[in-house]
Design a protein around this motif. Structure first.
Motif, PDB file in Angstrom:
ATOM      1  N   ALA A   1     -29.364   8.125  31.965  1.00  0.00           N
ATOM      2  CA  ALA A   1     -28.018   8.098  31.392  1.00  0.00           C
ATOM      3  C   ALA A   1     -27.159   9.232  31.936  1.00  0.00           C
ATOM      4  O   ALA A   1     -25.949   9.072  32.105  1.00  0.00           O
ATOM      5  N   LYS A   2     -27.767  10.366  32.212  1.00  0.00           N
ATOM      6  CA  LYS A   2     -27.004  11.488  32.784  1.00  0.00           C
ATOM      7  C   LYS A   2     -26.424  11.115  34.136  1.00  0.00           C
ATOM      8  O   LYS A   2     -25.303  11.510  34.465  1.00  0.00           O
TER       9      LYS A   2
ATOM     10  N   GLY B   1     -15.462   0.159  40.871  1.00  0.00           N
ATOM     11  CA  GLY B   1     -16.800  -0.244  40.439  1.00  0.00           C
ATOM     12  C   GLY B   1     -17.261   0.548  39.232  1.00  0.00           C
ATOM     13  O   GLY B   1     -17.870   0.001  38.307  1.00  0.00           O
ATOM     14  N   ASN B   2     -16.973   1.858  39.239  1.00  0.00           N
ATOM     15  CA  ASN B   2     -17.311   2.698  38.092  1.00  0.00           C
ATOM     16  C   ASN B   2     -16.609   2.205  36.837  1.00  0.00           C
ATOM     17  O   ASN B   2     -17.220   2.130  35.765  1.00  0.00           O
ATOM     18  N   ILE B   3     -15.336   1.878  36.964  1.00  0.00           N
ATOM     19  CA  ILE B   3     -14.553   1.428  35.812  1.00  0.00           C
ATOM     20  C   ILE B   3     -15.057   0.074  35.315  1.00  0.00           C
ATOM     21  O   ILE B   3     -15.147  -0.152  34.106  1.00  0.00           O
TER      22      ILE B   3
ATOM     23  N   PRO C   1     -17.803  -0.195  30.554  1.00  0.00           N
ATOM     24  CA  PRO C   1     -17.964  -0.763  29.197  1.00  0.00           C
ATOM     25  C   PRO C   1     -19.397  -1.203  28.891  1.00  0.00           C
ATOM     26  O   PRO C   1     -19.904  -0.947  27.797  1.00  0.00           O
ATOM     27  N   GLY C   2     -20.045  -1.837  29.842  1.00  0.00           N
ATOM     28  CA  GLY C   2     -21.428  -2.269  29.625  1.00  0.00           C
ATOM     29  C   GLY C   2     -22.379  -1.093  29.466  1.00  0.00           C
ATOM     30  O   GLY C   2     -23.281  -1.109  28.621  1.00  0.00           O
ATOM     31  N   ILE C   3     -22.180  -0.060  30.290  1.00  0.00           N
ATOM     32  CA  ILE C   3     -23.014   1.136  30.195  1.00  0.00           C
ATOM     33  C   ILE C   3     -22.820   1.805  28.838  1.00  0.00           C
ATOM     34  O   ILE C   3     -23.788   2.179  28.167  1.00  0.00           O
ATOM     35  N   THR C   4     -21.559   1.943  28.430  1.00  0.00           N
ATOM     36  CA  THR C   4     -21.251   2.587  27.155  1.00  0.00           C
ATOM     37  C   THR C   4     -21.871   1.813  25.992  1.00  0.00           C
ATOM     38  O   THR C   4     -22.471   2.410  25.091  1.00  0.00           O
TER      39      THR C   4
ATOM     40  N   ILE D   1     -24.387  12.485  25.876  1.00  0.00           N
ATOM     41  CA  ILE D   1     -24.202  11.383  26.832  1.00  0.00           C
ATOM     42  C   ILE D   1     -22.959  10.585  26.461  1.00  0.00           C
ATOM     43  O   ILE D   1     -22.156  10.227  27.335  1.00  0.00           O
ATOM     44  N   MET D   2     -22.797  10.315  25.178  1.00  0.00           N
ATOM     45  CA  MET D   2     -21.623   9.541  24.753  1.00  0.00           C
ATOM     46  C   MET D   2     -20.337  10.297  25.066  1.00  0.00           C
ATOM     47  O   MET D   2     -19.348   9.708  25.502  1.00  0.00           O
ATOM     48  N   LYS D   3     -20.342  11.618  24.875  1.00  0.00           N
ATOM     49  CA  LYS D   3     -19.169  12.426  25.224  1.00  0.00           C
ATOM     50  C   LYS D   3     -18.918  12.363  26.727  1.00  0.00           C
ATOM     51  O   LYS D   3     -17.775  12.292  27.175  1.00  0.00           O
ATOM     52  N   GLY D   4     -19.994  12.407  27.513  1.00  0.00           N
ATOM     53  CA  GLY D   4     -19.857  12.321  28.966  1.00  0.00           C
ATOM     54  C   GLY D   4     -19.262  10.993  29.406  1.00  0.00           C
ATOM     55  O   GLY D   4     -18.418  10.946  30.304  1.00  0.00           O
ATOM     56  N   LEU D   5     -19.693   9.905  28.768  1.00  0.00           N
ATOM     57  CA  LEU D   5     -19.143   8.586  29.107  1.00  0.00           C
ATOM     58  C   LEU D   5     -17.677   8.476  28.695  1.00  0.00           C
ATOM     59  O   LEU D   5     -16.867   7.872  29.412  1.00  0.00           O
TER      60      LEU D   5
END
Length: 150
Positions: free
Chosen positions: A27-28, A39-41, A45-48, A123-127
């Protein structure tokens, strides 16, 4: 999945912690920004959603552990109030319960799960930060600054 395993057998807790520590390292990597911004964008949503669900499972296990601790504390509390040689106040009995090895050991385990949960909150803050930064990169590109790089 892991919640049910831990609830059915508390012996699965070490495997649960190892699993989520491994997931944490993956996750990091997902919190980093680099490469193809679009691609990142698109994947964010799916990763989050996936990582948030994992955080919720950790929270559920932590809540279960706290429920078990209350049960353990109650049994020791009852032992001191009902079976002790002299009459104790509730406060005295509570102090004795806090010193029981079983209570201390369980609180230590809960602390380890709480630490794992706090790492996942990071991790959630990072996302969230990745989403915010990616959105601003897109806005800069929309404004005509096509050569913006990450």
């Amino acid at each position: 999945m892991w919640y049910n395993k831990v609830v059915s057998d508390i012996g699965n807790l070490p495997d649960f912690i190892i699993h989520y520590e491994h997931e944490l390292t993956e996750a990091k990597r997902e919190c980093r920004i680099g490469g193809y911004v679009e691609g990142n964008i698109k994947e964010l949503p799916g990763i989050t959603e996936h990582r948030f669900n994992q955080l919720q499972e950790i929270e559920a296990v932590l809540n279960y552990m706290n429920i078990r601790l209350r049960k353990i504390r109650r049994s020791h509390f009852q032992k001191y109030l009902e079976g002790y040689a002299r009459a104790l106040t509730s406060r005295d009995a509570e102090k004795y319960v806090d010193g029981e090895d079983e209570v201390i050991d369980f609180e230590t385990i809960i602390n380890e799960v709480a630490l794992l949960r706090n790492k996942w909150l990071g991790i959630m803050k990072g996302l969230e930060s990745k989403q915010w930064m990616s959105g601003h990169i897109v806005r800069l590109r929309t404004a005509g600054m096509e050569d913006i790089q990450v």
